[in-house]
Design a protein around this motif. Sequence first.
Motif, mmCIF file in Angstrom:
data_model
loop_
_atom_site.group_PDB
_atom_site.id
_atom_site.type_symbol
_atom_site.label_atom_id
_atom_site.label_comp_id
_atom_site.label_asym_id
_atom_site.label_seq_id
_atom_site.Cartn_x
_atom_site.Cartn_y
_atom_site.Cartn_z
ATOM 1 N N VAL A 84 0.998 -1.401 -0.003
ATOM 2 C CA VAL A 84 0.267 -0.297 0.197
ATOM 3 C C VAL A 84 1.004 1.231 -0.137
ATOM 4 C CG1 VAL A 84 -1.427 1.241 1.446
ATOM 5 C CG2 VAL A 84 -1.921 -0.782 0.979
ATOM 6 N N SER A 85 2.044 1.191 0.440
ATOM 7 C CA SER A 85 3.123 2.489 0.647
ATOM 8 C C SER A 85 3.494 2.501 -0.560
ATOM 9 C CB SER A 85 3.667 2.037 1.528
ATOM 10 O OG SER A 85 3.598 2.040 2.752
ATOM 11 N N GLU A 86 4.126 1.423 -1.627
ATOM 12 C CA GLU A 86 4.134 1.951 -2.577
ATOM 13 C C GLU A 86 3.449 2.424 -3.697
ATOM 14 O OE1 GLU A 86 5.773 -2.114 -4.148
ATOM 15 O OE2 GLU A 86 7.267 -2.465 -2.704
ATOM 16 N N LEU A 87 2.098 2.219 -3.952
ATOM 17 C CA LEU A 87 1.034 2.231 -4.304
ATOM 18 C C LEU A 87 0.574 4.326 -3.829
ATOM 19 C CD1 LEU A 87 -2.095 0.409 -3.462
ATOM 20 C CD2 LEU A 87 -0.669 0.237 -5.949
ATOM 21 N N GLU B 123 -6.061 5.765 1.549
ATOM 22 C CA GLU B 123 -6.892 6.546 0.835
ATOM 23 C C GLU B 123 -7.544 8.147 1.436
ATOM 24 O OE1 GLU B 123 -8.668 4.763 -2.543
ATOM 25 O OE2 GLU B 123 -8.382 3.050 -1.381
ATOM 26 N N ILE B 124 -8.244 7.173 2.771
ATOM 27 C CA ILE B 124 -9.262 8.315 3.883
ATOM 28 C C ILE B 124 -8.253 9.465 4.044
ATOM 29 C CG2 ILE B 124 -10.187 9.026 5.844
ATOM 30 C CD1 ILE B 124 -11.407 5.978 5.359
ATOM 31 N N ARG B 125 -6.521 9.679 4.431
ATOM 32 C CA ARG B 125 -5.897 10.543 5.323
ATOM 33 C C ARG B 125 -5.204 11.168 4.095
ATOM 34 N NH1 ARG B 125 -0.084 8.159 6.136
ATOM 35 N NH2 ARG B 125 0.278 9.327 4.047
ATOM 36 N N ILE B 126 -5.387 10.811 2.478
ATOM 37 C CA ILE B 126 -4.407 11.813 1.351
ATOM 38 C C ILE B 126 -6.186 11.943 0.992
ATOM 39 C CG2 ILE B 126 -4.245 10.982 -1.138
ATOM 40 C CD1 ILE B 126 -2.924 8.850 -0.091
ATOM 41 N N PHE B 127 -7.486 11.609 1.206
ATOM 42 C CA PHE B 127 -8.290 12.808 0.513
ATOM 43 C C PHE B 127 -7.954 13.872 1.402
ATOM 44 C CE2 PHE B 127 -12.389 13.414 3.020
ATOM 45 C CZ PHE B 127 -12.759 14.651 2.213
ATOM 46 N N LEU B 128 -8.043 13.564 3.054
ATOM 47 C CA LEU B 128 -8.376 14.800 3.705
ATOM 48 C C LEU B 128 -6.507 15.846 4.235
ATOM 49 C CD1 LEU B 128 -9.094 12.661 6.999
ATOM 50 C CD2 LEU B 128 -10.946 14.485 6.169
ATOM 51 N N GLU B 129 -5.648 15.307 3.317
ATOM 52 C CA GLU B 129 -4.541 16.158 3.577
ATOM 53 C C GLU B 129 -4.786 16.790 2.226
ATOM 54 O OE1 GLU B 129 -1.413 13.152 5.970
ATOM 55 O OE2 GLU B 129 -1.446 12.951 3.726
ATOM 56 N N VAL C 169 -1.401 7.291 -5.321
ATOM 57 C CA VAL C 169 -3.340 7.298 -4.688
ATOM 58 C C VAL C 169 -2.697 8.905 -4.652
ATOM 59 C CG1 VAL C 169 -4.220 7.699 -3.108
ATOM 60 C CG2 VAL C 169 -3.285 5.358 -4.016
ATOM 61 N N ARG C 170 -1.957 9.303 -3.871
ATOM 62 C CA ARG C 170 -1.646 11.372 -3.778
ATOM 63 C C ARG C 170 -1.725 11.996 -5.030
ATOM 64 N NH1 ARG C 170 -0.783 13.400 1.127
ATOM 65 N NH2 ARG C 170 -0.144 11.528 1.449
ATOM 66 N N GLN C 171 -0.901 12.245 -6.105
ATOM 67 C CA GLN C 171 -1.571 12.356 -7.319
ATOM 68 C C GLN C 171 -2.966 12.647 -7.877
ATOM 69 O OE1 GLN C 171 1.251 14.298 -7.927
ATOM 70 N NE2 GLN C 171 -0.359 15.130 -9.510
ATOM 71 N N VAL D 52 -13.875 9.002 -7.948
ATOM 72 C CA VAL D 52 -12.353 9.148 -8.647
ATOM 73 C C VAL D 52 -11.147 8.121 -7.738
ATOM 74 C CG1 VAL D 52 -10.751 10.886 -9.431
ATOM 75 C CG2 VAL D 52 -13.227 10.936 -9.699
ATOM 76 N N LEU D 53 -11.466 9.056 -6.660
ATOM 77 C CA LEU D 53 -9.728 7.963 -6.071
ATOM 78 C C LEU D 53 -9.606 7.250 -6.069
ATOM 79 C CD1 LEU D 53 -7.114 9.063 -4.581
ATOM 80 C CD2 LEU D 53 -8.587 9.760 -2.312
ATOM 81 N N PRO D 54 -10.776 6.238 -5.550
ATOM 82 C CA PRO D 54 -10.890 4.376 -5.565
ATOM 83 C C PRO D 54 -10.515 3.578 -6.105
ATOM 84 C CG PRO D 54 -12.472 5.695 -4.543
ATOM 85 C CD PRO D 54 -12.306 6.575 -4.076
ATOM 86 N N ILE D 55 -11.169 4.225 -7.532
ATOM 87 C CA ILE D 55 -11.804 3.714 -8.916
ATOM 88 C C ILE D 55 -9.933 3.236 -9.509
ATOM 89 C CG2 ILE D 55 -12.442 5.284 -10.311
ATOM 90 C CD1 ILE D 55 -14.447 3.135 -11.454
#
Length: 407
Positions: free
Chosen positions: A121-124, A366-372, A128-130, A154-157
Amino acid sequence: MQDAMEAGLAPRPDHVPADRVRDFDLYNVPGAAEDIQAAYAAIQQSSPDIFWTPRNGGHWVATRGEDILVMQRDHSRFSYQQIVLPPMPEGTPRQIPLEIDPPEHARYRRPLMQALLPSIVSELEENVRQVAIDAAERLRPLGECEFVEDFAKVLPIHVFLELVKIPLDDKAYLLTIAEDSVRGSTAEIRLGAQHAMGAYLLPWIRARRDNPGDDLLSKLVNVDISGERISEAEAISYATLVLFGGLDTVAGMIAFIARFLALNPGHRRQLVERIDDEAFLKNAIEELIRRHGLANTARIITHDFDYKDNRFRAGDRILPANLFVGVDDRITADPLEVDFDREKPVHAAFGNGAHACPGAVLARREIRIFLEEWLKRIPEFRIKPGTQPVLATGMVNGVLRLDLVWP
């Protein structure tokens, strides 16, 4: 009894006391249009800890965290062999690996767990962030969006289709099918969605079985069970279930959180001010997940036994809805209030025991990246005046529409 059957209600079995019957329909929960989790909490407060409803084929409902946690872990009495309500038609292929009990379950689950390890997941994360940055940057100058379609999905798909190496161009079609699968109010709608997804996946599955790669889909459809590869039919079932989970549940949680923050500017500003405080953000995310549980999976009673003062009989179905744990006032004080400083928020959003969600690490990331990334670009936002968020209940509760505006 005849009147009940004509109304589409199951007759009360002889072993169910009349005072344990409540009219509960998980596809039509009173008050859910305003706040699904609060609507469930109201049922929890006004009902016996365990009751029986004639809706959706007739089934028990467990409303308290103490019992739900037992049922999530004890597959010998509360089997996962049938997890949807109303039950699917006889002969419907089982949903792999969710409708398999241990120890057989572990052999199917292993490749999914290995594909979603924290290190992978860290490699992804960079990708995800981009995706999150690009979506937020595209929306920021517009001053408004329909958040579910424009961001939450958009993010999860993007992430999931990248994991399984399926073209992103097909996302709109796949999301429509996923919606029918998780919130279809009849077995026929859900079965139709499963067939549609299976038909879509079949050529991809055959290609990955003939020439496996290092993607997640290749791992799923070539699972080895006791020295033999799973059948094509099992591969379709496995891939279909995982794709539905990857497309819908994270999007639902992100949308619930966005709705909460749009309605609660004080909490939103707390997050904005402390977005770089890793420990605070981690706890805040758990608190938001606790308050916004969404997944429901039923169980089937394996044999006759008494549980507390309830008489369960083999073949009975029971719904130990995950979100009840997060809003249980016997576990959490003032459970409908969100407190980012609450110590160790308790929830069962990702399940517990052998069937705990293998995608939990990815979902939290994904939730964390969304918030950040969203809050750094759009820190002030609210519900668009004149609109109302559209919420939906079902086997997976969700947000269908969320119109937001910002300066």
